[in-house]
Design a protein around this motif. Structure first.
Motif, PDB file in Angstrom:
ATOM      1  N   ILE A 116       0.806  -1.171   0.135  1.00  0.00           N
ATOM      2  CA  ILE A 116       0.014   0.097   0.059  1.00  0.00           C
ATOM      3  C   ILE A 116       0.789   1.306   0.129  1.00  0.00           C
ATOM      4  N   TYR A 117       2.161   1.204   0.881  1.00  0.00           N
ATOM      5  CA  TYR A 117       2.683   2.544   0.929  1.00  0.00           C
ATOM      6  C   TYR A 117       3.490   2.633  -0.419  1.00  0.00           C
ATOM      7  N   LEU A 118       3.942   1.491  -1.343  1.00  0.00           N
ATOM      8  CA  LEU A 118       4.624   1.824  -2.459  1.00  0.00           C
ATOM      9  C   LEU A 118       3.979   2.727  -3.377  1.00  0.00           C
ATOM     10  N   ALA A 119       2.591   3.004  -3.149  1.00  0.00           N
ATOM     11  CA  ALA A 119       1.967   4.061  -4.089  1.00  0.00           C
ATOM     12  C   ALA A 119       2.177   5.308  -3.846  1.00  0.00           C
ATOM     13  N   GLY A 120       2.878   5.623  -2.396  1.00  0.00           N
ATOM     14  CA  GLY A 120       3.041   6.982  -2.034  1.00  0.00           C
ATOM     15  C   GLY A 120       3.768   7.918  -3.098  1.00  0.00           C
ATOM     16  N   PRO A 121       4.939   7.467  -3.589  1.00  0.00           N
ATOM     17  CA  PRO A 121       5.658   8.259  -4.577  1.00  0.00           C
ATOM     18  C   PRO A 121       4.739   8.403  -5.848  1.00  0.00           C
ATOM     19  N   ILE A 122       3.941   7.605  -6.040  1.00  0.00           N
ATOM     20  CA  ILE A 122       3.014   7.641  -7.407  1.00  0.00           C
ATOM     21  C   ILE A 122       1.786   8.869  -7.154  1.00  0.00           C
ATOM     22  N   ILE A 141      -0.031  -9.311  -7.657  1.00  0.00           N
ATOM     23  CA  ILE A 141      -0.590  -8.698  -8.778  1.00  0.00           C
ATOM     24  C   ILE A 141      -0.438  -7.128  -8.232  1.00  0.00           C
ATOM     25  N   GLY A 142      -1.188  -6.708  -7.233  1.00  0.00           N
ATOM     26  CA  GLY A 142      -1.199  -5.271  -6.875  1.00  0.00           C
ATOM     27  C   GLY A 142       0.132  -4.649  -6.967  1.00  0.00           C
ATOM     28  N   ALA A 143       1.257  -5.462  -6.145  1.00  0.00           N
ATOM     29  CA  ALA A 143       2.481  -4.844  -6.058  1.00  0.00           C
ATOM     30  C   ALA A 143       3.229  -4.484  -7.495  1.00  0.00           C
ATOM     31  N   ALA A 144       2.993  -5.698  -8.419  1.00  0.00           N
ATOM     32  CA  ALA A 144       3.585  -5.587  -9.627  1.00  0.00           C
ATOM     33  C   ALA A 144       2.891  -4.551 -10.431  1.00  0.00           C
ATOM     34  N   ILE A 145       1.732  -4.148 -10.246  1.00  0.00           N
ATOM     35  CA  ILE A 145       1.019  -2.903 -10.951  1.00  0.00           C
ATOM     36  C   ILE A 145       1.593  -1.488 -10.481  1.00  0.00           C
ATOM     37  N   ILE A 146       1.706  -1.521  -9.327  1.00  0.00           N
ATOM     38  CA  ILE A 146       2.330  -0.291  -8.535  1.00  0.00           C
ATOM     39  C   ILE A 146       3.735   0.088  -8.925  1.00  0.00           C
ATOM     40  N   VAL A 147       4.476  -1.070  -8.840  1.00  0.00           N
ATOM     41  CA  VAL A 147       6.171  -1.101  -9.126  1.00  0.00           C
ATOM     42  C   VAL A 147       6.116  -0.726 -10.794  1.00  0.00           C
ATOM     43  N   GLY A 148       5.317  -1.292 -11.617  1.00  0.00           N
ATOM     44  CA  GLY A 148       5.209  -1.081 -13.166  1.00  0.00           C
ATOM     45  C   GLY A 148       5.017   0.243 -13.422  1.00  0.00           C
ATOM     46  N   ALA A 149       3.804   0.778 -12.627  1.00  0.00           N
ATOM     47  CA  ALA A 149       3.439   2.107 -12.709  1.00  0.00           C
ATOM     48  C   ALA A 149       4.570   3.367 -12.430  1.00  0.00           C
ATOM     49  N   GLY A 150       5.065   2.969 -11.113  1.00  0.00           N
ATOM     50  CA  GLY A 150       6.183   3.765 -10.604  1.00  0.00           C
ATOM     51  C   GLY A 150       7.474   3.871 -11.636  1.00  0.00           C
ATOM     52  N   ARG A 170       1.994  10.069 -17.856  1.00  0.00           N
ATOM     53  CA  ARG A 170       2.335   9.890 -16.473  1.00  0.00           C
ATOM     54  C   ARG A 170       0.969   9.909 -15.716  1.00  0.00           C
ATOM     55  N   TRP A 171      -0.084  10.656 -16.076  1.00  0.00           N
ATOM     56  CA  TRP A 171      -1.306  10.445 -15.467  1.00  0.00           C
ATOM     57  C   TRP A 171      -1.838   9.113 -15.652  1.00  0.00           C
ATOM     58  N   THR A 172      -1.641   8.421 -16.897  1.00  0.00           N
ATOM     59  CA  THR A 172      -2.050   7.151 -16.968  1.00  0.00           C
ATOM     60  C   THR A 172      -1.421   6.168 -15.972  1.00  0.00           C
ATOM     61  N   ALA A 173       0.012   6.440 -15.767  1.00  0.00           N
ATOM     62  CA  ALA A 173       0.790   5.697 -14.904  1.00  0.00           C
ATOM     63  C   ALA A 173       0.199   5.633 -13.347  1.00  0.00           C
ATOM     64  N   GLY A 218      -1.158   2.981 -10.974  1.00  0.00           N
ATOM     65  CA  GLY A 218      -0.936   2.724  -9.736  1.00  0.00           C
ATOM     66  C   GLY A 218      -1.982   2.663  -8.560  1.00  0.00           C
ATOM     67  N   PHE A 219      -2.977   3.674  -8.842  1.00  0.00           N
ATOM     68  CA  PHE A 219      -4.178   3.496  -7.976  1.00  0.00           C
ATOM     69  C   PHE A 219      -4.809   2.105  -8.247  1.00  0.00           C
ATOM     70  N   ALA A 220      -5.037   1.860  -9.348  1.00  0.00           N
ATOM     71  CA  ALA A 220      -5.602   0.472  -9.686  1.00  0.00           C
ATOM     72  C   ALA A 220      -4.938  -0.653  -8.978  1.00  0.00           C
ATOM     73  N   GLY A 221      -3.738  -0.585  -8.914  1.00  0.00           N
ATOM     74  CA  GLY A 221      -2.771  -1.384  -8.278  1.00  0.00           C
ATOM     75  C   GLY A 221      -3.251  -1.729  -6.750  1.00  0.00           C
ATOM     76  N   VAL A 222      -3.499  -0.274  -6.068  1.00  0.00           N
ATOM     77  CA  VAL A 222      -3.564  -0.413  -4.634  1.00  0.00           C
ATOM     78  C   VAL A 222      -5.053  -0.816  -4.563  1.00  0.00           C
ATOM     79  N   LEU A 223      -6.035  -0.608  -5.399  1.00  0.00           N
ATOM     80  CA  LEU A 223      -7.289  -1.351  -5.130  1.00  0.00           C
ATOM     81  C   LEU A 223      -7.164  -2.965  -5.497  1.00  0.00           C
ATOM     82  N   VAL A 224      -6.471  -3.242  -6.414  1.00  0.00           N
ATOM     83  CA  VAL A 224      -6.392  -4.571  -6.626  1.00  0.00           C
ATOM     84  C   VAL A 224      -5.560  -5.321  -5.107  1.00  0.00           C
TER      85      VAL A 224
END
Length: 308
Positions: free
Chosen positions: A122-128, A286-295, A146-149, A153-159
């Motif tokens: 959950i905290y990985l999304a902070g920089p996003i 899956i959520g972590a992978a999406i967040i890291v990819g967006a970051g 970057r807005w898409t990213a 990243g927010f979608a990754g948090v929801l996942v």
């Protein structure tokens, strides 16, 4: 927790060999710092099972403050004068330390109830979130990529959260709130980058010390000598981690070392499994992978824009 990222030191160009060595050293220190932070969080999770969160944070803050205080010079304190080149901005300082203290409390409180890997994800999304806030409050230009990213990243948090009636817990909501406050503190730190790092760190721990003291007074549990050492060790390890991460940023451009900070999720999963027997669910992976990819997309776009 947050620190002002030091600007790259100006100086004579390094020889290719030295430049490569400095880059490798910076990456190594960053990875070591992230590992120390993860170990500190794992140790904190183990301690909050026996001691109140306020007490754990109080000892942690006191230890870290005692360690950082000797590094504050008169010149550092002089930068807080309103007549200096960098204005004091007391309101912004108060906002930063308030958000920083509350977000650390949210992080530790969430650790009591949910696995380390879940809170770290959950905290990985902070920089996003910082990217979105930079556009809204700092007037920085953020393109559609970057807005898409940010949205990804927010979608990754929801996942990771699985926001259904059976899965979304109050503890997870507190962790999300903490990650948002963490992002606000980063944006405030960005505005205060003229303030020396020791002053920023000391004010951050001082605010957390006051906040934790208020709660620790009502639920103090006398620790055993061994646990008292471990409580102090949490603060000492956190300060050592800050030193490693800051030195890594001084040796190597932030765009190079920043992706390695996402290794925190690897350490969180590994320590959570070894120490607590926690096995992350597929939604966390899956959520972590999406967040890291967006970051990483945001970091690469920022590096490309900087070079352009």
């Amino acid at each position: 927790m947050s620190l002002d990222l030091p600007r790259e030191a100006a100086g004579p160009a390094l020889a290719p060999g030295r430049d490569a060595s400095a880059t490798l050293a910076g990456i190594g220190l960053t990875v070591l710092g992230v590992f120390l932070f993860s170990g500190c969080n794992a140790l904190a999770k183990w301690l909050v099972a026996s001691y109140p969160v306020g007490e754990t944070l109080f000892v942690r803050s006191l230890t870290a403050l005692l360690l950082v205080a000797p590094f504050i010079t008169r010149a550092d304190l002089a930068t807080l004068r309103p007549d200096r080149q960098f204005r004091w901005r007391p309101g912004l300082h108060l906002l930063r330390v308030f958000c920083s203290a509350i977000e650390v409390g949210c992080f530790y409180w969430a650790l009591v109830y949910i696995p380390l890997a879940d809170v770290s994800t959950i905290y990985l999304a902070g920089p996003i979130y910082v990217t979105a806030m930079s556009a809204l409050f700092l007037g920085e230009q953020v393109g559609w990529r970057r807005w898409t990213a940010v949205l990804a990243g927010f979608a990754g948090v929801l996942v990771a959260l699985r926001p259904t009636g059976n899965a979304l817990s109050p503890q997870a909501v507190v962790a999300v709130l903490g990650s948002l406050l963490y992002a606000i503190s980063l944006v405030a730190t960005r505005r205060l980058r003229g303030t020396p790092n020791p002053v920023l760190v000391a004010s951050q721990f001082a605010a957390l010390l006051l906040l934790s003291a208020a709660s620790a007074a009502f639920g103090w549990v006398l620790p055993t000598p061994g646990d008292a050492v471990l409580l102090a060790l949490v603060g000492a390890v956190a300060m050592l981690a800050y030193l490693c991460v800051n030195r890594g940023l001084q040796l190597t451009p932030a765009s190079v070392v920043a992706p390695f900070q996402y290794s925190s999720i690897i350490w969180a999963v590994a320590l959570g499994y070894v120490v607590f027997g926690d096995i992350p669910g597929i939604n966390i992976v899956i959520g972590a992978a999406i967040i890291v990819g967006a970051g990483l997309v945001i970091l690469f776009r920022e590096e490309k824009r900087r070079r352009t």
